[in-house]
Design an enzyme around this catalytic site. Structure first.
Site, short mmCIF file in Angstrom:
data_model
loop_
_atom_site.label_atom_id
_atom_site.label_comp_id
_atom_site.label_asym_id
_atom_site.label_seq_id
_atom_site.Cartn_x
_atom_site.Cartn_y
_atom_site.Cartn_z
N SER A 584 -10.60 13.44 -35.22
CA SER A 584 -11.79 13.15 -36.02
C SER A 584 -13.02 13.53 -35.24
O SER A 584 -13.03 13.50 -34.00
CB SER A 584 -11.84 11.66 -36.37
OG SER A 584 -13.09 11.31 -36.96
N TYR A 597 -11.73 2.48 -34.23
CA TYR A 597 -11.32 3.76 -34.81
C TYR A 597 -11.74 4.92 -33.90
O TYR A 597 -10.94 5.81 -33.58
CB TYR A 597 -11.93 3.91 -36.19
CG TYR A 597 -11.57 5.20 -36.89
CD1 TYR A 597 -10.35 5.35 -37.54
CD2 TYR A 597 -12.45 6.29 -36.90
CE1 TYR A 597 -10.02 6.53 -38.19
CE2 TYR A 597 -12.13 7.47 -37.54
CZ TYR A 597 -10.91 7.59 -38.19
OH TYR A 597 -10.59 8.77 -38.82
#
Length: 707
Positions: A584, A597
Site C-alpha cells: 500500500s 494498518y
C-alpha cells in the site's frame, strides 16, 4: 474391461439405439438435414467413453446440396475436420467436400511414398466458405462407396487391434461381418485399403484397423451408428467372456494402493519435483489422478513390461509420448529414496528418448521436440500427466487410462503387441503433425504458469485472478470465504482453469493445505500474490492491541507464512517463480488514524526487499504493488474501512473514491483492475530481470513517492 461411468470434460452418457436420433438435429435451425443428423450422431457416439477417446475419431455423411454458382445439385460429404471432439462437435468443425473432386484424386495419387501430398489436395475439393480443415482421415470416409462412415477409437476395438493375434481374434469375435485391415499409418492409402475391403467383403459392416481402432459404415446414419455400436459392444462382450481374470498378473508385494489420505499426501509431496523434472525442455502444467484402474495396473507384476511397450493407437501416444516414466519402487519407499530415484529415472528417460529419436530420424525429420515424459506413474500413488495447459495434461491422463484398458483387454485374450517403434516415430514426427503444431496460435504470456492469489474472492484479489487467468495462467483462488472463492473460480472457467481453496492466512495448517491443493490440481505453483488483508482505521489512543495483532497477523505474518510455503514449493520445482505483495502507499506515507494498518503494510513492503535478496539465487523474483484508495469493488472498503476513512476525511462514504482521485496528481480514481495490470506487468515476461521493486498504483501521490 473396466468402463468408467462418465467421460471427464463435461459430457454425459450416450443413448443407444435409433429412437429419438433426430431430436438433437432439429435444434440446428437452417442446417442441411444431413449435417444436423451427423452432428446428433457424433454427439451420441462421442458422449460415451466406451465408444471413443476424447477428440478421437471422426464421422461423416454424404448427401446432395445446391451449388450456388450453377444452381444444380452437387454430391457432397460432410466430415469432422482436423481437431475438435465428437461429443461437442459444431457445424464449423465439419469440412464439406465435393465427392466428384475428392474421388478424382485417385487418378493423381502418386503412391504411398508421397501420400502426404494428398492432404493439401483436399483443399481443392472443399465446397463453400468456412468449416474446418480436412483431416488426414478424409480419404477413409470419401473413398468408401457408402453414405455414412464412423471411425472410432473404442478401448475394446483397440484391444483386439493391438493383440498379437488380432486378426484371428477379430474373425472369432465377429465372423464375416467385420474385416481385419493390417496396420497402416492414417492417410490416403489407408482409405484405398478400406474401400478395397468393402468391395471384396460386401457383407461386412466395418473393420478393425490393426494397431489403431475401428471403422463402420451404413447407408443411413442410423444403420452406421448401429453398426459402430454393434462392433464396440460385441468386442466388449467377447473380452469379458473370454478374458482371463487377472490379465496383469498377480499382485506385486508392496506395490498396492496407499490409503486415500496417504496417497494425497505423497502425491502432494512429489508433484512439484515431478513437474520440475518434466519441465526441463519447456514448462508444463500437471494433473494428478488416482483412478482405481491406474492403481490396480501399478500393483500388478506385469506393469513394468507393459508400460515399457508403450501405447499404440496414434491418438494415444501423440498425447502420452511413446511410453511413460515408471517409478520402480514400492509404494512406501522412503520419500527421499523416491525423490532420488525419480531424478535418476528421469535422466535415463531423457537419454532413452534421445536414442529413440536418433534411431529413426533422418534428414527430413523435424527437430526433436523435447525428451521429457508426458506421463509419470508412481505405484501406490497414481499418475501424473502433463501438457501445455491443464486440459491437455488431464486429457493425456485420460488417454493413458484408455491405454491401460487396451492392455487389459489384449492381455486377457492374447498378449499386448502395439505397433512398431519405428511406426510410432513416423507419426510422432510426421511433417503433417508438425504443420499442425505450427498452425497453433502463439501461447498467451502466462501460459503454463500456476498462480495462487490470496484474498481472491473479491475486490483487488478477484481482479488479479481474472487478469492472470485471461493471460493464460491456471489460478488457485484462495480466500477465507470459500463460497466467494468458488464463485470466482467458476467464473474463470472451472477446474481446467481455476480451483477454489478456503484459507485463513493466519493458519500455517490452512496455508499448507492450500498449497497441497494447488500442486494436486496443477502440479505446482509459480506465481503467488499476497493480497489478503484487512483494515481498521482508528487513532492511536483508540487502537487496541487486538486491532494491532489482527492486522499484523493477517498481513505481515500471513504474507510471511504464504511466502515461506511458496518458496518451499518453488524450490522443489527448481523453476524459479514470482512473489508479489499487494502492499500500500500507506507503507511509505504517514496517513492519519492508521498506525496498525500502515505499520503492517510497511512490514510487507520490507519483506519484499528481504525476500528478493534471499530468494534471487533460486530464480524467485519478489516485487510489490502499492495501491491507494481502491474503493469500488473492494471487500475491505465495503467491510467498514470505507466508512471509517470517510469519517476521517469528512466526506460522504459514497464520494470517497472521488475524494481520493481529487488528491492525486493525475486526478484519476484507482480501480482493482489497475492493480491487476501492475501484477501482470511484473509477472508477464517483460520485467524478467526486475526484483525488489515496488510499483505505485495511486494515480500520483507525491507524499508516497519512493525514495
Amino acid at each position: 474391461m473396466s468402463v468408467p461411468d462418465q467421460r471427464s470434460g463435461g459430457r454425459g452418457s450416450a443413448q443407444g439405439g435409433a429412437a429419438g436420433r433426430r431430436e438433437d438435429g432439429a435444434r440446428e435451425a437452417g442446417e442441411h438435414p444431413e449435417v444436423a443428423a451427423l452432428l446428433a450422431r457424433s454427439h451420441r457416439l462421442g458422449a460415451d467413453p466406451r465408444n471413443t477417446n476424447y477428440a478421437g475419431g471422426n464421422t461423416s455423411a454424404k448427401g446432395t446440396a445446391t451449388d450456388p454458382v450453377t444452381g444444380e445439385s452437387v454430391d457432397l460429404m460432410w466430415v469432422k475436420g482436423s481437431g475438435g471432439d465428437l461429443g461437442t462437435l459444431r457445424p464449423e468443425g465439419l469440412a464439406a467436400l465435393r465427392l466428384d473432386r475428392l474421388r478424382a484424386l485417385t487418378g493423381v495419387y502418386p503412391g504411398v511414398g508421397r501420400e502426404d501430398e494428398m492432404v493439401a489436395a483436399f483443399d481443392y475439393c472443399l465446397h463453400g466458405k468456412g468449416g474446418a480443415a480436412p483431416s488426414i482421415d478424409t480419404a477413409m470416409h470419401g473413398l468408401l462407396p457408402v453414405a455414412h462412415v464412423d471411425h472410432l477409437h473404442p478401448d475394446s476395438g483397440i484391444a483386439l487391434a493391438c493383440a498379437a493375434d488380432g486378426e484371428e481374434l477379430t474373425r472369432e469375435c465377429f465372423g464375416d461381418r467385420v474385416a481385419w485391415v493390417p496396420w497402416r499409418r492414417p492417410g490416403f492409402q489407408l482409405g484405398l485399403d478400406i474401400a478395397a475391403v468393402r468391395e471384396a467383403r460386401p457383407e461386412a459392416i466395418g473393420c478393425v484397423l490393426g494397431g489403431h481402432g475401428i471403422t463402420a459404415w451404413g447407408e443411413s446414419g442410423e444403420e452406421c451408428e448401429d453398426n459402430s455400436l454393434h462392433i464396440i459392444r460385441t468386442a466388449e462382450r467377447f473380452l469379458q467372456e473370454r478374458g482371463a481374470a487377472e490379465p496383469f498378473g498377480p499382485p506385486r508385494e508392496g506395490f498396492g494402493p496407499l490409503a486415500e489420505d496417504e496417497r494425497r499426501e505423497r502425491a502432494a509431496a512429489l508433484a512439484p519435483l515431478v513437474r520440475g523434472l518434466v519441465s526441463r525442455d519447456r514448462a508444463q502444467v500437471g494433473h494428478w489422478e488416482d483412478a482405481p484402474e491406474v492403481l490396480e495396473f501399478l500393483s500388478r507384476e506385469a506393469h513394468p513390461r507393459l508400460a515399457a511397450l508403450g501405447t499404440s493407437c496414434p491418438d494415444h501416444f501423440l498425447r502420452t509420448k511413446v511410453r511413460p516414466l515408471v517409478l520402480d519402487l514400492p509404494a512406501r519407499a522412503p520419500l527421499e529414496e523416491a525423490v532420488a530415484r525419480l531424478r535418476e529415472l528421469h535422466e535415463e528417460y531423457r537419454a532413452d528418448y534421445r536414442a529413440y529419436y536418433e534411431r529413426h530420424a533422418d534428414a527430413s525429420s523435424p527437430p526433436m521436440r523435447g525428451a521429457d515424459p508426458a506421463v509419470v506413474l508412481v505405484p501406490g500413488v497414481g499418475m501424473f500427466s502433463f501438457g501445455k495447459d491443464k486440459q491437455t495434461a488431464r486429457v493425456a491422463g485420460e488417454f493413458y487410462r484408455n491405454a491401460i484398458r487396451v492392455m487389459r483387454g489384449a492381455e486377457s485374450v492374447s498378449s499386448y503387441a502395439p505397433i512398431e517403434e519405428s511406426e510410432k516415430f513416423r507419426i510422432e514426427y510426421w511433417e503433417l503433425e508438425e504443420a499442425k503444431l505450427r498452425r497453433m496460435p502463439a501461447p498467451k504470456p502466462l501460459a503454463t504458469r500456476i498462480a495462487l492469489v490470496t484474498g481472491a474472492g473479491s475486490g483487488i484479489g478477484r481482479a488479479i485472478a481474472r487478469r492472470l487467468a485471461a493471460e493464460g495462467a491456471c489460478v488457485v483462488v484462495a480466500d477465507v470465504d470459500e463460497d466467494s472463492a468458488r464463485k470466482v473460480a467458476e467464473e474463470l472457467g472451472g477446474p481446467d482453469r481455476a480451483v477454489a481453496v478456503a484459507v485463513d492466512v493466519t493458519s500455517e495448517e490452512q496455508i499448507a493445505a492450500a498449497f497441497r491443493a494447488a500442486v494436486l490440481a496443477f502440479g505446482g505453483v509459480d506465481l503467488v500474490v499476497n493480497n489478503a488483508g484487512i483494515s481498521i482505521s482508528k487513532p492511536l489512543a483508540e487502537t487496541t492491541a487486538e486491532d494491532w495483532d489482527r492486522q499484523h497477523s493477517i498481513m505481515a505474518r500471513g504474507s510471511f507464512l504464504v511466502s515461506r510455503e511458496a518458496a518451499r514449493v518453488m524450490g522443489e520445482q527448481g523453476m524459479g517463480g514470482d512473489l508479489v505483495y499487494i502492499a500500500s502507499k500507506n507503507g511509505v506515507f504517514a496517513g492519519p488514524n492508521n498506525v496498525a494498518y500502515g505499520a503492517a503494510k510497511a512490514d510487507q513492503a520490507h519483506q519484499v526487499r528481504l525476500l528478493a535478496a534471499e530468494l534471487g539465487a533460486s530464480g524467485i523474483r519478489v516485487n510489490g504493488v502499492n495501491p491507494d484508495g481502491v474503493v469500488r469493488g473492494s471487500g475491505i472498503f465495503a467491510g467498514g474501512w470505507g466508512a471509517q476513512r470517510a469519517a476521517v476525511y469528512g466526506v460522504p462514504e459514497e464520494e470517497l473514491g472521488q475524494f481520493y482521485a481529487r488528491r492525486t496528481l493525475l486526478g484519476r480514481e484507482v480501480l482493482p483492475e489497475h492493480v491487476a495490470n501492475a501484477v501482470f506487468a511484473l509477472t508477464g515476461g517483460d520485467l524478467s530481470h526486475t526484483t525488489g521493486l515496488h510499483i505505485p498504483v495511486d494515480a500520483g501521490v507525491a507524499a508516497a513517492f519512493l525514495r
